[in-house]
Design a protein around this motif. Structure first.
Motif, PDB file in Angstrom:
ATOM      1  N   THR A 269       0.838  -1.204   0.000  1.00 35.91           N
ATOM      2  CA  THR A 269       0.000   0.000   0.000  1.00 35.91           C
ATOM      3  C   THR A 269       0.869   1.249   0.000  1.00 35.91           C
ATOM      4  OG1 THR A 269      -1.740  -1.169   1.212  1.00 35.91           O
ATOM      5  CG2 THR A 269      -1.847   1.229   1.192  1.00 35.91           C
ATOM      6  N   SER A 270       1.922   1.252   0.810  1.00 38.29           N
ATOM      7  CA  SER A 270       2.858   2.380   0.848  1.00 38.29           C
ATOM      8  C   SER A 270       3.546   2.557  -0.503  1.00 38.29           C
ATOM      9  CB  SER A 270       3.908   2.167   1.941  1.00 38.29           C
ATOM     10  OG  SER A 270       3.311   2.021   3.207  1.00 38.29           O
ATOM     11  N   LEU A 271       3.840   1.435  -1.157  1.00 41.15           N
ATOM     12  CA  LEU A 271       4.493   1.487  -2.465  1.00 41.15           C
ATOM     13  C   LEU A 271       3.565   2.084  -3.518  1.00 41.15           C
ATOM     14  CD1 LEU A 271       7.035   0.770  -4.085  1.00 41.15           C
ATOM     15  CD2 LEU A 271       6.059  -1.511  -4.459  1.00 41.15           C
ATOM     16  N   ILE A 272       2.290   1.733  -3.472  1.00 41.99           N
ATOM     17  CA  ILE A 272       1.323   2.321  -4.406  1.00 41.99           C
ATOM     18  C   ILE A 272       1.241   3.830  -4.193  1.00 41.99           C
ATOM     19  CG2 ILE A 272      -1.093   2.394  -5.138  1.00 41.99           C
ATOM     20  CD1 ILE A 272      -1.338  -0.526  -4.181  1.00 41.99           C
ATOM     21  N   ILE A 273       1.121   4.245  -2.923  1.00 39.92           N
ATOM     22  CA  ILE A 273       1.051   5.673  -2.604  1.00 39.92           C
ATOM     23  C   ILE A 273       2.277   6.400  -3.154  1.00 39.92           C
ATOM     24  CG2 ILE A 273       1.134   7.338  -0.696  1.00 39.92           C
ATOM     25  CD1 ILE A 273      -0.536   5.299   0.919  1.00 39.92           C
ATOM     26  N   TYR A 274       3.454   5.810  -2.956  1.00 38.86           N
ATOM     27  CA  TYR A 274       4.700   6.421  -3.429  1.00 38.86           C
ATOM     28  C   TYR A 274       4.711   6.576  -4.954  1.00 38.86           C
ATOM     29  CZ  TYR A 274       9.584   6.520  -4.924  1.00 38.86           C
ATOM     30  OH  TYR A 274      10.761   6.831  -5.550  1.00 38.86           O
ATOM     31  N   VAL A 275       4.355   5.506  -5.665  1.00 41.63           N
ATOM     32  CA  VAL A 275       4.408   5.536  -7.134  1.00 41.63           C
ATOM     33  C   VAL A 275       3.362   6.507  -7.691  1.00 41.63           C
ATOM     34  CG1 VAL A 275       4.105   4.155  -9.224  1.00 41.63           C
ATOM     35  CG2 VAL A 275       5.327   3.188  -7.288  1.00 41.63           C
ATOM     36  N   VAL A 276       2.175   6.533  -7.100  1.00 41.04           N
ATOM     37  CA  VAL A 276       1.129   7.454  -7.555  1.00 41.04           C
ATOM     38  C   VAL A 276       1.574   8.902  -7.346  1.00 41.04           C
ATOM     39  CG1 VAL A 276      -1.209   8.284  -7.083  1.00 41.04           C
ATOM     40  CG2 VAL A 276      -0.778   5.836  -7.238  1.00 41.04           C
ATOM     41  N   ILE A 277       2.147   9.204  -6.200  1.00 39.94           N
ATOM     42  CA  ILE A 277       2.615  10.564  -5.924  1.00 39.94           C
ATOM     43  C   ILE A 277       3.747  10.950  -6.862  1.00 39.94           C
ATOM     44  CG2 ILE A 277       3.849  11.972  -4.199  1.00 39.94           C
ATOM     45  CD1 ILE A 277       2.063  10.669  -2.075  1.00 39.94           C
ATOM     46  N   ARG A 278       4.623   9.997  -7.168  1.00 43.21           N
ATOM     47  CA  ARG A 278       5.685  10.281  -8.148  1.00 43.21           C
ATOM     48  C   ARG A 278       5.088  10.633  -9.509  1.00 43.21           C
ATOM     49  NH1 ARG A 278      11.080   8.788  -7.397  1.00 43.21           N
ATOM     50  NH2 ARG A 278      11.311   9.867  -9.375  1.00 43.21           N
ATOM     51  N   PHE A 279       4.040   9.926  -9.898  1.00 42.73           N
ATOM     52  CA  PHE A 279       3.391  10.227 -11.178  1.00 42.73           C
ATOM     53  C   PHE A 279       2.816  11.643 -11.185  1.00 42.73           C
ATOM     54  CE2 PHE A 279      -0.543  10.594 -13.604  1.00 42.73           C
ATOM     55  CZ  PHE A 279      -0.130  10.234 -14.880  1.00 42.73           C
ATOM     56  N   TYR A 280       2.160  12.017 -10.105  1.00 35.95           N
ATOM     57  CA  TYR A 280       1.452  13.289 -10.049  1.00 35.95           C
ATOM     58  C   TYR A 280       2.352  14.483  -9.754  1.00 35.95           C
ATOM     59  CZ  TYR A 280      -3.265  11.317 -10.310  1.00 35.95           C
ATOM     60  OH  TYR A 280      -4.417  10.718 -10.737  1.00 35.95           O
ATOM     61  N   THR A 281       3.561  14.255  -9.295  1.00 39.41           N
ATOM     62  CA  THR A 281       4.417  15.381  -8.894  1.00 39.41           C
ATOM     63  C   THR A 281       5.649  15.544  -9.770  1.00 39.41           C
ATOM     64  OG1 THR A 281       5.549  13.959  -7.269  1.00 39.41           O
ATOM     65  CG2 THR A 281       3.702  15.297  -6.475  1.00 39.41           C
ATOM     66  N   PHE A 282       5.819  14.697 -10.785  1.00 39.07           N
ATOM     67  CA  PHE A 282       6.991  14.802 -11.645  1.00 39.07           C
ATOM     68  C   PHE A 282       6.568  15.083 -13.084  1.00 39.07           C
ATOM     69  CE2 PHE A 282       9.406  13.540  -8.178  1.00 39.07           C
ATOM     70  CZ  PHE A 282      10.764  13.511  -8.487  1.00 39.07           C
ATOM     71  N   GLU A 283       7.247  16.035 -13.714  1.00 41.00           N
ATOM     72  CA  GLU A 283       6.985  16.326 -15.123  1.00 41.00           C
ATOM     73  C   GLU A 283       7.544  15.232 -16.022  1.00 41.00           C
ATOM     74  OE1 GLU A 283       5.338  18.567 -16.613  1.00 41.00           O
ATOM     75  OE2 GLU A 283       5.084  20.308 -15.317  1.00 41.00           O
ATOM     76  N   SER A 284       8.734  14.739 -15.679  1.00 38.39           N
ATOM     77  CA  SER A 284       9.397  13.724 -16.503  1.00 38.39           C
ATOM     78  C   SER A 284       9.079  12.319 -16.001  1.00 38.39           C
ATOM     79  CB  SER A 284      10.909  13.950 -16.494  1.00 38.39           C
ATOM     80  OG  SER A 284      11.416  13.879 -15.169  1.00 38.39           O
ATOM     81  N   ASN A 285       9.334  11.346 -16.856  1.00 39.87           N
ATOM     82  CA  ASN A 285       9.132   9.923 -16.529  1.00 39.87           C
ATOM     83  C   ASN A 285       7.686   9.603 -16.127  1.00 39.87           C
ATOM     84  OD1 ASN A 285      11.852   9.316 -16.948  1.00 39.87           O
ATOM     85  ND2 ASN A 285      12.383   9.846 -14.843  1.00 39.87           N
ATOM     86  N   ARG A 286       6.743  10.401 -16.623  1.00 37.37           N
ATOM     87  CA  ARG A 286       5.346  10.192 -16.262  1.00 37.37           C
ATOM     88  C   ARG A 286       4.844   8.836 -16.760  1.00 37.37           C
ATOM     89  NH1 ARG A 286       3.653  15.114 -17.734  1.00 37.37           N
ATOM     90  NH2 ARG A 286       2.527  14.445 -19.584  1.00 37.37           N
ATOM     91  N   ASN A 287       5.201   8.463 -17.974  1.00 41.68           N
ATOM     92  CA  ASN A 287       4.760   7.186 -18.532  1.00 41.68           C
ATOM     93  C   ASN A 287       5.334   6.003 -17.754  1.00 41.68           C
ATOM     94  OD1 ASN A 287       3.199   8.322 -20.547  1.00 41.68           O
ATOM     95  ND2 ASN A 287       4.879   8.376 -22.026  1.00 41.68           N
ATOM     96  N   TYR A 288       6.545   6.169 -17.285  1.00 43.41           N
ATOM     97  CA  TYR A 288       7.190   5.111 -16.497  1.00 43.41           C
ATOM     98  C   TYR A 288       6.381   4.808 -15.242  1.00 43.41           C
ATOM     99  CZ  TYR A 288      10.658   3.032 -13.342  1.00 43.41           C
ATOM    100  OH  TYR A 288      11.302   2.231 -12.451  1.00 43.41           O
ATOM    101  N   PHE A 289       5.963   5.849 -14.538  1.00 47.80           N
ATOM    102  CA  PHE A 289       5.197   5.646 -13.310  1.00 47.80           C
ATOM    103  C   PHE A 289       3.766   5.212 -13.607  1.00 47.80           C
ATOM    104  CE2 PHE A 289       8.582   8.536 -11.815  1.00 47.80           C
ATOM    105  CZ  PHE A 289       9.104   7.726 -10.825  1.00 47.80           C
ATOM    106  N   ALA A 290       3.221   5.672 -14.742  1.00 50.28           N
ATOM    107  CA  ALA A 290       1.886   5.209 -15.146  1.00 50.28           C
ATOM    108  C   ALA A 290       1.889   3.707 -15.406  1.00 50.28           C
ATOM    109  CB  ALA A 290       1.431   5.964 -16.400  1.00 50.28           C
ATOM    110  N   PHE A 291       2.987   3.213 -15.950  1.00 51.07           N
ATOM    111  CA  PHE A 291       3.122   1.776 -16.194  1.00 51.07           C
ATOM    112  C   PHE A 291       3.301   1.008 -14.891  1.00 51.07           C
ATOM    113  CE2 PHE A 291       5.644  -2.027 -17.136  1.00 51.07           C
ATOM    114  CZ  PHE A 291       4.880  -2.602 -18.153  1.00 51.07           C
ATOM    115  N   LEU A 292       3.998   1.613 -13.915  1.00 51.74           N
ATOM    116  CA  LEU A 292       4.279   0.937 -12.651  1.00 51.74           C
ATOM    117  C   LEU A 292       3.063   0.845 -11.737  1.00 51.74           C
ATOM    118  CD1 LEU A 292       7.801   2.183 -11.477  1.00 51.74           C
ATOM    119  CD2 LEU A 292       7.176  -0.067 -12.367  1.00 51.74           C
ATOM    120  N   ILE A 293       2.154   1.807 -11.806  1.00 56.27           N
ATOM    121  CA  ILE A 293       1.008   1.827 -10.887  1.00 56.27           C
ATOM    122  C   ILE A 293       0.206   0.531 -10.937  1.00 56.27           C
ATOM    123  CG2 ILE A 293      -1.208   2.940 -10.388  1.00 56.27           C
ATOM    124  CD1 ILE A 293       0.173   5.620 -11.112  1.00 56.27           C
TER     125      ILE A 293
END
Length: 226
Positions: free
Chosen positions: A129-153
């Protein structure tokens, strides 16, 4: 954990021999009644423990390194969960006190399952659960590597589901994060408009079905069948 980290297969017959009908037993396929996620996460630790046991044990001194390292896995994921939540707050630019977070985790009772009942799913649920929260926040707070985190979620979400199939709430974590912290997120990062997000969900859902077929002999995501 044994069938993955030591046997490198998904054949449970040698682990559950003599207890077939007390576990999942259908069409001559033997498997645990529980789910694979916790064992998957603990398997690297059990593997390391088996290496220590092979190389350090002698005829005169026998120590169960497998149990030792297996028990360490829950403690490792306990502290890693705290670290992930702490980093997640930093990406949201929210000041946190690491000691306070530690006390919150300890006060939740999860430490009991990390240090005493390490074979149960609780710590692994908290970690995923903590890992999901981390990856989702990375997606929403970073301009770059957005697709990478979208794939990881979807990957980390389905890993969480594998720990405990009935934790359907983890599917809504991206929406919860979006609602709670909308003022701290980059508005143009919309997960539902990312096609890689949908592809990833389809891919890993298919992988989950194949995995369940290998374990239980049927394609299913229904926990009642297990």
């Amino acid at each position: 954990a044994e069938t993955i980290g030591i046997d490198f297969d998904l054949d449970y017959s040698n682990q559950l021999k003599g207890f077939e009908e007390e576990r999942y037993f259908k069409n001559n396929i033997i498997a645990p009644r529980g789910f694979i996620g916790s064992g998957l996460l603990a398997s690297p630790f059990l593997f390391v423990g088996s290496l220590f046991e092979k190389n350090l044990n002698s005829d005169s001194v026998i120590f169960n390194y497998k149990i030792l390292f297996y028990s360490i896995s829950a403690i490792f994921y306990f502290f890693l969960s705290i670290h992930l939540i702490n980093i997640s707050f930093k990406y949201l630019k929210i000041k946190t006190n690491l000691n306070y977070l530690f006390l919150l985790f300890m006060g939740s009772g999860i430490a009991y399952f990390a240090f005493e009942r390490y074979s149960m799913t609780h710590v692994y649920e908290v970690f995923t659960t903590s890992l999901i929260i981390y990856v989702v926040i990375r997606f929403y707070t970073f301009e770059s590597n957005r697709n990478y985190f979208a794939f990881l979620i979807p990957l980390v979400t389905l890993l969480s589901i594998c720990v405990r199939w009935v934790n359907y709430h983890v599917l809504f974590i991206p929406l919860i994060i979006k609602i709670l912290f909308r003022n701290r997120l980059i508005d143009k990062n919309t997960l539902l408009n990312n096609y890689l997000f949908y592809f990833s969900y389809l891919f890993f859902t298919g992988l989950l079905l194949i995995l369940n077929k290998a374990i239980y002999g049927i394609y299913t995501i229904n926990p009642a069948t297990v």
